[in-house]
Design an enzyme around this catalytic site. Structure first.
Site, PDB file in Angstrom:
ATOM      1  N   ASP A 208      -8.353   6.695   9.434  1.00 58.30           N
ATOM      2  CA  ASP A 208      -9.266   5.817   8.940  1.00 58.30           C
ATOM      3  C   ASP A 208      -9.445   4.930   9.974  1.00 58.30           C
ATOM      4  O   ASP A 208     -10.213   4.117  10.115  1.00 58.30           O
ATOM      5  CB  ASP A 208      -9.157   5.253   7.648  1.00 58.30           C
ATOM      6  CG  ASP A 208     -10.004   4.329   7.105  1.00 58.30           C
ATOM      7  OD1 ASP A 208     -11.269   4.727   7.074  1.00 58.30           O
ATOM      8  OD2 ASP A 208      -9.726   3.131   6.792  1.00 58.30           O
TER       9      ASP A 208
ATOM     10  N   ILE B  73       0.742  -1.361  -0.186  1.00 64.48           N
ATOM     11  CA  ILE B  73      -0.090   0.032   0.141  1.00 64.48           C
ATOM     12  C   ILE B  73       0.879   1.354  -0.307  1.00 64.48           C
ATOM     13  O   ILE B  73       0.745   2.334  -0.643  1.00 64.48           O
ATOM     14  CB  ILE B  73      -1.011  -0.017   1.246  1.00 64.48           C
ATOM     15  CG1 ILE B  73      -1.876  -0.905   1.139  1.00 64.48           C
ATOM     16  CG2 ILE B  73      -1.652   1.268   1.229  1.00 64.48           C
ATOM     17  CD1 ILE B  73      -2.745  -1.413   2.259  1.00 64.48           C
TER      18      ILE B  73
ATOM     19  N   GLU C  71     -11.004   1.723  18.511  1.00 67.39           N
ATOM     20  CA  GLU C  71     -12.164   1.838  17.306  1.00 67.39           C
ATOM     21  C   GLU C  71     -12.784   0.516  17.523  1.00 67.39           C
ATOM     22  O   GLU C  71     -14.029   0.730  16.972  1.00 67.39           O
ATOM     23  CB  GLU C  71     -11.624   1.734  15.873  1.00 67.39           C
ATOM     24  CG  GLU C  71     -11.145   0.262  15.455  1.00 67.39           C
ATOM     25  CD  GLU C  71     -10.313   0.609  13.868  1.00 67.39           C
ATOM     26  OE1 GLU C  71      -9.854   1.505  13.534  1.00 67.39           O
ATOM     27  OE2 GLU C  71     -10.789  -0.654  13.253  1.00 67.39           O
TER      28      GLU C  71
ATOM     29  N   HIS D  66     -12.824   3.239   9.141  1.00 63.15           N
ATOM     30  CA  HIS D  66     -12.282   1.955   8.707  1.00 63.15           C
ATOM     31  C   HIS D  66     -12.906   1.587   7.448  1.00 63.15           C
ATOM     32  O   HIS D  66     -13.262   0.638   7.354  1.00 63.15           O
ATOM     33  CB  HIS D  66     -12.119   0.970   9.636  1.00 63.15           C
ATOM     34  CG  HIS D  66     -10.946   0.145   9.516  1.00 63.15           C
ATOM     35  ND1 HIS D  66     -10.370  -0.179  10.738  1.00 63.15           N
ATOM     36  CD2 HIS D  66     -10.527  -0.295   8.365  1.00 63.15           C
ATOM     37  CE1 HIS D  66      -9.520  -1.204  10.291  1.00 63.15           C
ATOM     38  NE2 HIS D  66      -9.393  -1.258   8.698  1.00 63.15           N
ATOM     39  N   GLN D  67     -12.990   2.523   6.447  1.00 64.84           N
ATOM     40  CA  GLN D  67     -13.601   2.262   5.119  1.00 64.84           C
ATOM     41  C   GLN D  67     -12.577   2.376   4.034  1.00 64.84           C
ATOM     42  O   GLN D  67     -13.215   2.146   2.829  1.00 64.84           O
ATOM     43  CB  GLN D  67     -14.667   3.119   4.887  1.00 64.84           C
ATOM     44  CG  GLN D  67     -14.411   4.588   4.561  1.00 64.84           C
ATOM     45  CD  GLN D  67     -15.382   5.611   4.025  1.00 64.84           C
ATOM     46  OE1 GLN D  67     -16.126   6.129   4.850  1.00 64.84           O
ATOM     47  NE2 GLN D  67     -15.243   6.005   2.834  1.00 64.84           N
ATOM     48  N   ALA D  68     -11.229   2.610   4.162  1.00 65.28           N
ATOM     49  CA  ALA D  68     -10.318   2.694   3.248  1.00 65.28           C
ATOM     50  C   ALA D  68     -10.451   1.309   2.176  1.00 65.28           C
ATOM     51  O   ALA D  68      -9.998   1.706   1.016  1.00 65.28           O
ATOM     52  CB  ALA D  68      -9.006   3.096   3.821  1.00 65.28           C
ATOM     53  N   PHE D  69     -10.427   0.099   2.877  1.00 71.80           N
ATOM     54  CA  PHE D  69     -10.579  -0.995   1.923  1.00 71.80           C
ATOM     55  C   PHE D  69     -11.724  -1.100   1.120  1.00 71.80           C
ATOM     56  O   PHE D  69     -11.747  -1.789   0.166  1.00 71.80           O
ATOM     57  CB  PHE D  69     -10.280  -2.170   3.010  1.00 71.80           C
ATOM     58  CG  PHE D  69     -11.755  -2.528   3.600  1.00 71.80           C
ATOM     59  CD1 PHE D  69     -12.141  -1.753   4.802  1.00 71.80           C
ATOM     60  CD2 PHE D  69     -12.774  -3.549   3.102  1.00 71.80           C
ATOM     61  CE1 PHE D  69     -13.266  -2.026   5.392  1.00 71.80           C
ATOM     62  CE2 PHE D  69     -13.901  -3.544   3.957  1.00 71.80           C
ATOM     63  CZ  PHE D  69     -14.086  -2.774   4.938  1.00 71.80           C
TER      64      PHE D  69
ATOM     65  N   THR E 199      -4.126   5.395   7.548  1.00 70.76           N
ATOM     66  CA  THR E 199      -4.935   4.369   7.335  1.00 70.76           C
ATOM     67  C   THR E 199      -4.572   2.715   7.707  1.00 70.76           C
ATOM     68  O   THR E 199      -5.119   2.044   6.970  1.00 70.76           O
ATOM     69  CB  THR E 199      -5.230   4.406   5.731  1.00 70.76           C
ATOM     70  OG1 THR E 199      -3.774   4.256   5.201  1.00 70.76           O
ATOM     71  CG2 THR E 199      -5.964   5.751   5.184  1.00 70.76           C
ATOM     72  N   SER E 200      -3.690   3.025   8.487  1.00 70.20           N
ATOM     73  CA  SER E 200      -3.016   1.560   8.750  1.00 70.20           C
ATOM     74  C   SER E 200      -3.508   0.900  10.325  1.00 70.20           C
ATOM     75  O   SER E 200      -4.431   0.183   9.736  1.00 70.20           O
ATOM     76  CB  SER E 200      -1.630   1.687   8.919  1.00 70.20           C
ATOM     77  OG  SER E 200      -1.016   0.526   8.870  1.00 70.20           O
ATOM     78  N   ARG E 201      -3.279   1.256  11.057  1.00 68.18           N
ATOM     79  CA  ARG E 201      -3.809   0.701  12.568  1.00 68.18           C
ATOM     80  C   ARG E 201      -3.613   1.855  13.444  1.00 68.18           C
ATOM     81  O   ARG E 201      -2.560   2.601  13.543  1.00 68.18           O
ATOM     82  CB  ARG E 201      -2.863  -0.369  12.908  1.00 68.18           C
ATOM     83  CG  ARG E 201      -3.503  -1.984  12.238  1.00 68.18           C
ATOM     84  CD  ARG E 201      -4.778  -2.208  12.611  1.00 68.18           C
ATOM     85  NE  ARG E 201      -5.483  -3.505  11.481  1.00 68.18           N
ATOM     86  CZ  ARG E 201      -5.664  -3.347  10.236  1.00 68.18           C
ATOM     87  NH1 ARG E 201      -6.119  -2.494   9.739  1.00 68.18           N
ATOM     88  NH2 ARG E 201      -6.058  -4.449   9.871  1.00 68.18           N
TER      89      ARG E 201
HETATM   90  P1  NAI Z   1       2.755  -4.812   3.839  1.00 67.10           P
HETATM   91  O1  NAI Z   1       3.144  -5.919   4.405  1.00 67.10           O
HETATM   92  O2  NAI Z   1       2.891  -4.990   2.201  1.00 67.10           O
HETATM   93  O3  NAI Z   1       3.753  -3.534   4.181  1.00 67.10           O
HETATM   94  C1  NAI Z   1       4.070  -3.274   5.179  1.00 67.10           C
HETATM   95  C2  NAI Z   1       5.489  -2.331   5.273  1.00 67.10           C
HETATM   96  O4  NAI Z   1       5.850  -2.090   6.309  1.00 67.10           O
HETATM   97  C3  NAI Z   1       6.586  -3.487   4.898  1.00 67.10           C
HETATM   98  O5  NAI Z   1       7.321  -2.877   3.710  1.00 67.10           O
HETATM   99  C4  NAI Z   1       7.238  -3.636   5.948  1.00 67.10           C
HETATM  100  O6  NAI Z   1       8.794  -3.757   5.705  1.00 67.10           O
HETATM  101  C5  NAI Z   1       7.335  -2.249   6.746  1.00 67.10           C
HETATM  102  N1  NAI Z   1       7.500  -2.065   8.039  1.00 67.10           N
HETATM  103  C6  NAI Z   1       7.380  -3.060   9.066  1.00 67.10           C
HETATM  104  N2  NAI Z   1       8.035  -2.887  10.307  1.00 67.10           N
HETATM  105  C7  NAI Z   1       8.144  -1.364  10.312  1.00 67.10           C
HETATM  106  C8  NAI Z   1       8.701  -0.459  10.913  1.00 67.10           C
HETATM  107  N3  NAI Z   1       9.101  -0.767  12.300  1.00 67.10           N
HETATM  108  N4  NAI Z   1       8.820   0.694  10.394  1.00 67.10           N
HETATM  109  C9  NAI Z   1       8.548   1.199   8.881  1.00 67.10           C
HETATM  110  N5  NAI Z   1       8.269  -0.037   8.472  1.00 67.10           N
HETATM  111  C10 NAI Z   1       8.024  -1.090   8.680  1.00 67.10           C
HETATM  112  O7  NAI Z   1       1.544  -4.498   4.065  1.00 67.10           O
HETATM  113  P2  NAI Z   1       0.501  -3.534   3.057  1.00 67.10           P
HETATM  114  O8  NAI Z   1      -0.766  -4.400   2.516  1.00 67.10           O
HETATM  115  O9  NAI Z   1       0.973  -2.383   2.616  1.00 67.10           O
HETATM  116  O10 NAI Z   1      -0.631  -2.916   4.530  1.00 67.10           O
HETATM  117  C11 NAI Z   1      -0.077  -1.877   5.257  1.00 67.10           C
HETATM  118  C12 NAI Z   1      -0.981  -1.656   6.550  1.00 67.10           C
HETATM  119  O11 NAI Z   1      -1.958  -1.216   6.138  1.00 67.10           O
HETATM  120  C13 NAI Z   1      -1.414  -3.104   7.128  1.00 67.10           C
HETATM  121  O12 NAI Z   1      -0.441  -3.539   8.212  1.00 67.10           O
HETATM  122  C14 NAI Z   1      -2.771  -2.929   7.789  1.00 67.10           C
HETATM  123  O13 NAI Z   1      -2.678  -2.693   8.974  1.00 67.10           O
HETATM  124  C15 NAI Z   1      -3.251  -1.813   7.040  1.00 67.10           C
HETATM  125  N6  NAI Z   1      -4.562  -1.881   6.237  1.00 67.10           N
HETATM  126  C16 NAI Z   1      -5.568  -1.017   6.509  1.00 67.10           C
HETATM  127  C17 NAI Z   1      -6.610  -1.128   5.743  1.00 67.10           C
HETATM  128  C18 NAI Z   1      -8.058  -0.216   6.045  1.00 67.10           C
HETATM  129  O14 NAI Z   1      -9.011  -0.330   5.443  1.00 67.10           O
HETATM  130  N7  NAI Z   1      -7.792   1.030   6.639  1.00 67.10           N
HETATM  131  C19 NAI Z   1      -7.026  -2.254   4.734  1.00 67.10           C
HETATM  132  C20 NAI Z   1      -5.638  -2.748   4.535  1.00 67.10           C
HETATM  133  C21 NAI Z   1      -4.742  -2.873   5.254  1.00 67.10           C
END
Ligand code: NAI
Length: 329
Positions: A258, A155, A263, A295-298, A232-234
């Site tokens: 988000d 992302i 939450e 939490h609607q980003a997805f 938008t992550s956690r």
């Molecule tokens: P991903 O696993 O592809 O990318 C996460 C990146 O964070 C990786 O490159 C990893 O090396 C890096 N990382 C790990 N530890 C780290 C640190 N201490 N400092 C900096 N970078 C670090 O995951 P993706 O698919 O990109 O998703 C990212 C986050 O988005 C997920 O963890 C999830 O919590 C969140 N998410 C939120 C959604 C929403 O609807 N709001 C929907 C889908 C995911």
């Protein structure tokens, strides 16, 4: 195979039923969140399907295992809500949907940033009330600004690419730098430099002990006044109380969320006629420069289709005794 689907909403049922025609699982839709108390609803199901705010701690997992569950199919990417060590000790396999639509989340992060910067949320309300004054709605050009991206996985790297397209300088921090991002001209820097130099920061790293409250009092001290933060992550990547202090002092110029650290008791439900008890959240929503989506980003058609297909395929792999590529290790 009988599968109990927790935290089920009408849209989950719609997409899962549509694509289950090919798989033929016996799907049981349960509106409750999965907790130690509700786990007994899954009795007799070989698999359980859970979502982001379900509580998969040791006590829930023990109850699921006692009820005959052997497989947990998360219909999300993040798995911070699962006690993986407990799952392993109970021989429960956990699978997820690693990438259903990274574009959905990255694009939502961009939308939040643009909305916050140009006060679209305020303008929308003003115009509906016949107030066409633009006083106070001044924004900044995004072009030419420095944007910090924490976490450049699937992302974060798409978000970085979009920001490069806007003509921004993009600084990134990741424990595993992404070569695609480097080719795009993204520059990897230490976190402190990213905090100090960015006009806006978008968070895309997972929630883990190392990233819990990544943004807090100490990190706000490194940033310059008026910085924008998008998450938008956690939720727990940001210390919300520290963010409130930073908004009041003017250090934080805008916050778009988000996700929110508390939450789980709020989001995904209509609480418009309830008395919300979370004073921290309610304080947040009083600020004109805070924008929250639930939490609607997805939530795009494409993502829901991919979530349903991948979840059902993960379940089919387990049922057939095949190795499942999406197991959480
Ligand atoms: P991903 O696993 O592809 O990318 C996460 C990146 O964070 C990786 O490159 C990893 O090396 C890096 N990382 C790990 N530890 C780290 C640190 N201490 N400092 C900096 N970078 C670090 O995951 P993706 O698919 O990109 O998703 C990212 C986050 O988005 C997920 O963890 C999830 O919590 C969140 N998410 C939120 C959604 C929403 O609807 N709001 C929907 C889908 C995911």
């Amino acid at each position: 195979m009988k599968v109990s689907i927790f935290s089920s909403k009408s849209y989950d049922e719609e997409f899962l039923r549509k694509f289950n025609a090919v798989f033929g699982h016996e799907l049981v839709f349960i509106e409750n969140r999965l907790t130690a108390e509700t786990a007994l609803f899954a009795e007799g199901s070989l698999a359980v399907c859970a979502f982001v705010n379900d509580v998969l701690d040791r006590s829930t997992l023990e109850k699921l295992a006692q009820g005959g569950c052997r497989f947990i199919a998360l219909r999300c990417a993040g798995y911070n809500n699962v006690d993986l060590a407990a799952a392993k000790s109970l021989s429960l396999l956990v699978a997820r949907v690693p990438a259903y639509s990274p574009y959905a989340v990255a694009e939502h992060a961009v939308a939040l940033l643009l909305c916050l910067n140009r006060h679209i949320h305020k303008a929308y309300n003003r115009v509906r009330e016949g107030n066409f004054s633009i006083d106070g709605l001044i924004g900044h050009d995004v072009h030419g600004k420095t944007i910090g991206v924490v976490g450049t996985g699937i992302i974060g790297s798409i978000f970085a690419r979009i920001m490069r397209g806007f003509g921004c300088e993009v600084l990134a921090h990741d424990v595993n730098p992404n070569t695609e991002c480097v080719q795009l001209g993204v520059r990897y820097v230490a976190l402190d430099e990213l905090f100090a130099r960015s006009h806006a920061i978008s968070l895309h790293c997972p929630l883990m002990p190392e990233t819990h409250h990544l943004i807090g009092e100490k990190t706000f001290a490194l940033m310059h006044d008026g910085i924008f933060i998008v998450n938008t992550s956690r939720g727990a990547l940001i210390n919300t109380e520290a963010a409130i202090t930073a908004i009041k002092s003017g250090r934080l110029g805008g916050l778009a969320l988000d996700v929110y650290e508390e939450e789980s008791g709020l989001f995904f439900e209509d609480r418009s006629i309830s008395i919300i008890q979370d004073d921290v959240f309610m304080r947040l929503t009083t600020f004109p420069n805070v924008l929250v989506t639930g939490h609607q980003a997805f939530f795009t058609h494409e993502a829901m289709e991919n979530i349903a297909k991948t979840t059902l395929a993960n379940l089919a792999d387990f049922e057939a005794g095949r190795s499942c590529a999406n197991l959480v290790k």
